[in-house]
Design a protein around this motif. Structure first.
Motif, PDB file in Angstrom:
ATOM      1  N   VAL A 268       0.864  -1.180   0.000  1.00  0.00           N
ATOM      2  CA  VAL A 268       0.000   0.000   0.000  1.00  0.00           C
ATOM      3  C   VAL A 268       0.898   1.226   0.000  1.00  0.00           C
ATOM      4  O   VAL A 268       1.608   1.502   0.977  1.00  0.00           O
ATOM      5  CB  VAL A 268      -0.943  -0.009   1.207  1.00  0.00           C
ATOM      6  N   VAL A 269       0.872   1.988  -1.087  1.00  0.00           N
ATOM      7  CA  VAL A 269       1.722   3.166  -1.224  1.00  0.00           C
ATOM      8  C   VAL A 269       1.061   4.399  -0.620  1.00  0.00           C
ATOM      9  O   VAL A 269       1.707   5.166   0.108  1.00  0.00           O
ATOM     10  CB  VAL A 269       2.063   3.407  -2.707  1.00  0.00           C
ATOM     11  N   SER A 270      -0.225   4.607  -0.897  1.00  0.00           N
ATOM     12  CA  SER A 270      -0.922   5.774  -0.373  1.00  0.00           C
ATOM     13  C   SER A 270      -2.406   5.465  -0.234  1.00  0.00           C
ATOM     14  O   SER A 270      -2.953   4.608  -0.946  1.00  0.00           O
ATOM     15  CB  SER A 270      -0.728   6.999  -1.275  1.00  0.00           C
ATOM     16  N   ILE A 271      -3.058   6.219   0.722  1.00  0.00           N
ATOM     17  CA  ILE A 271      -4.492   6.044   0.967  1.00  0.00           C
ATOM     18  C   ILE A 271      -5.120   7.428   1.098  1.00  0.00           C
ATOM     19  O   ILE A 271      -4.580   8.303   1.792  1.00  0.00           O
ATOM     20  CB  ILE A 271      -4.763   5.244   2.260  1.00  0.00           C
ATOM     21  N   ASN A 272      -6.278   7.658   0.420  1.00  0.00           N
ATOM     22  CA  ASN A 272      -7.101   8.838   0.670  1.00  0.00           C
ATOM     23  C   ASN A 272      -8.566   8.438   0.514  1.00  0.00           C
ATOM     24  O   ASN A 272      -8.885   7.262   0.292  1.00  0.00           O
ATOM     25  CB  ASN A 272      -6.722  10.008  -0.240  1.00  0.00           C
TER      26      ASN A 272
END
Length: 299
Positions: A268-272
């Motif tokens: 998981v690189v990024s979450i928004n």
């Protein structure tokens, strides 16, 4: 002188009687001819048993003078006068081939001839295709996964020479001649960005007649993450995403920077709130998984 005059008068009377008889005979012969050709009683016409009851076609009646008119100059030979009168009467009688014939004749229109079929034009065969001077027998690898970056491809042929270059879908690629049977080709990441089949060919930069047959490089779609992004939790510890496996297993929470799945394949690189960026650790391909609590929408 009375006796000679009487004798002359008797001779003239006899001649006149003789002329009258000749004239009467000619007239009877003429009337007989008219009667024969007209045949008003049907004595001289043999009826066709097939058309005996058929109504005959109307034909114009010959115009015949009812009286033989004889005239001539005074002192003209009576035989010449009769001969001329007979010819005149015969000419004035207009007979047709249908006079006195009782036949049922039907007239049918002439059918329109069928036009001949149009001539089929046989196409002229063009010149045979040129024979490749370079025979490529293989490429290695034959297939790659799309969006995986640059890589080197080896092309094998029978007769490479200096100046031969490899072309990917018509675009020249960086080419290195290894020997007369092998060249090394640099395939860019841009060339394999989309899945599909790419044509590989070798041509000479200085000789237009020197070219090769074409082989195919297969570009496959990279595998997508087998998860759905179904929830987001925001806390003091940071953002936590909720993933639901496509296998209908229970959802689980993930954090940014951590890897999950079998063999820690997915990171998981990024979450928004709208999407999640997930990296395939094996082939280094990034995927975007959109927030979708009810369905999967991934790129």
């Amino acid at each position: 002188m009375a006796a000679p005059e009487k004798k002359l008068a008797a001779t003239e009377g006899a001649q006149k009687e003789k002329q009258k008889k000749v004239l009467a005979g000619v007239l009877l012969a003429l009337l007989g001819l008219v009667f024969y050709f007209q045949d008003p009683l049907g004595w001289f016409t043999k009826e066709d048993p097939v058309t005996a009851n058929a109504k005959p076609l109307a034909s114009p009646s010959p115009k015949v003078s009812p009286t033989l008119r004889i005239g001539g100059a005074k002192g003209e030979d009576p035989n010449r006068i009769i001969d001329r009168a007979l010819r005149t009467e015969l000419i004035s009688a207009k007979f047709t081939p249908l006079d006195g014939i009782s036949r049922n004749i039907f007239v049918y229109p002439t059918p329109t001839p069928v036009p001949p079929p149009p001539a089929v034009k046989t196409p002229t065969p063009g010149p045979p295709p040129p024979t490749p001077e370079i025979v490529v027998v293989g490429i290695q690898p034959t297939g790659v996964i799309g969006r995986t970056g640059d890589f080197d491809m080896t092309v094998t042929a029978l007769n490479f020479k200096e100046g031969d270059r490899a072309y990917i879908e018509g675009r020249e690629a960086q080419t290195t001649l290894l020997d007369d049977s092998h060249i090394k080709v640099k395939v860019s990441a841009e060339a394999i960005r989309n899945p599909g089949n790419l044509g590989v060919q070798v041509r000479s930069v200085g000789d237009a007649k020197r070219f090769s047959n074409q082989l195919t490089l297969n570009v496959a779609e990279p595998p997508k993450p087998p998860f759905r992004y179904v929830g987001l939790i925001v806390s003091r510890q940071g953002k936590i995403g909720v993933l639901k496996p496509d296998s209908d297993d229970d959802p689980f929470n993930v954090k940014e920077g951590e890897s999950y799945g079998s063999g820690k394949k997915w990171k998981v690189v990024s979450i928004n709130a709208q999407k999640m960026e997930i990296l395939d650790n094996d082939i280094k391909v990034s995927h975007t998984v959109n927030f979708s609590p009810d369905a999967t929408t991934s790129n």
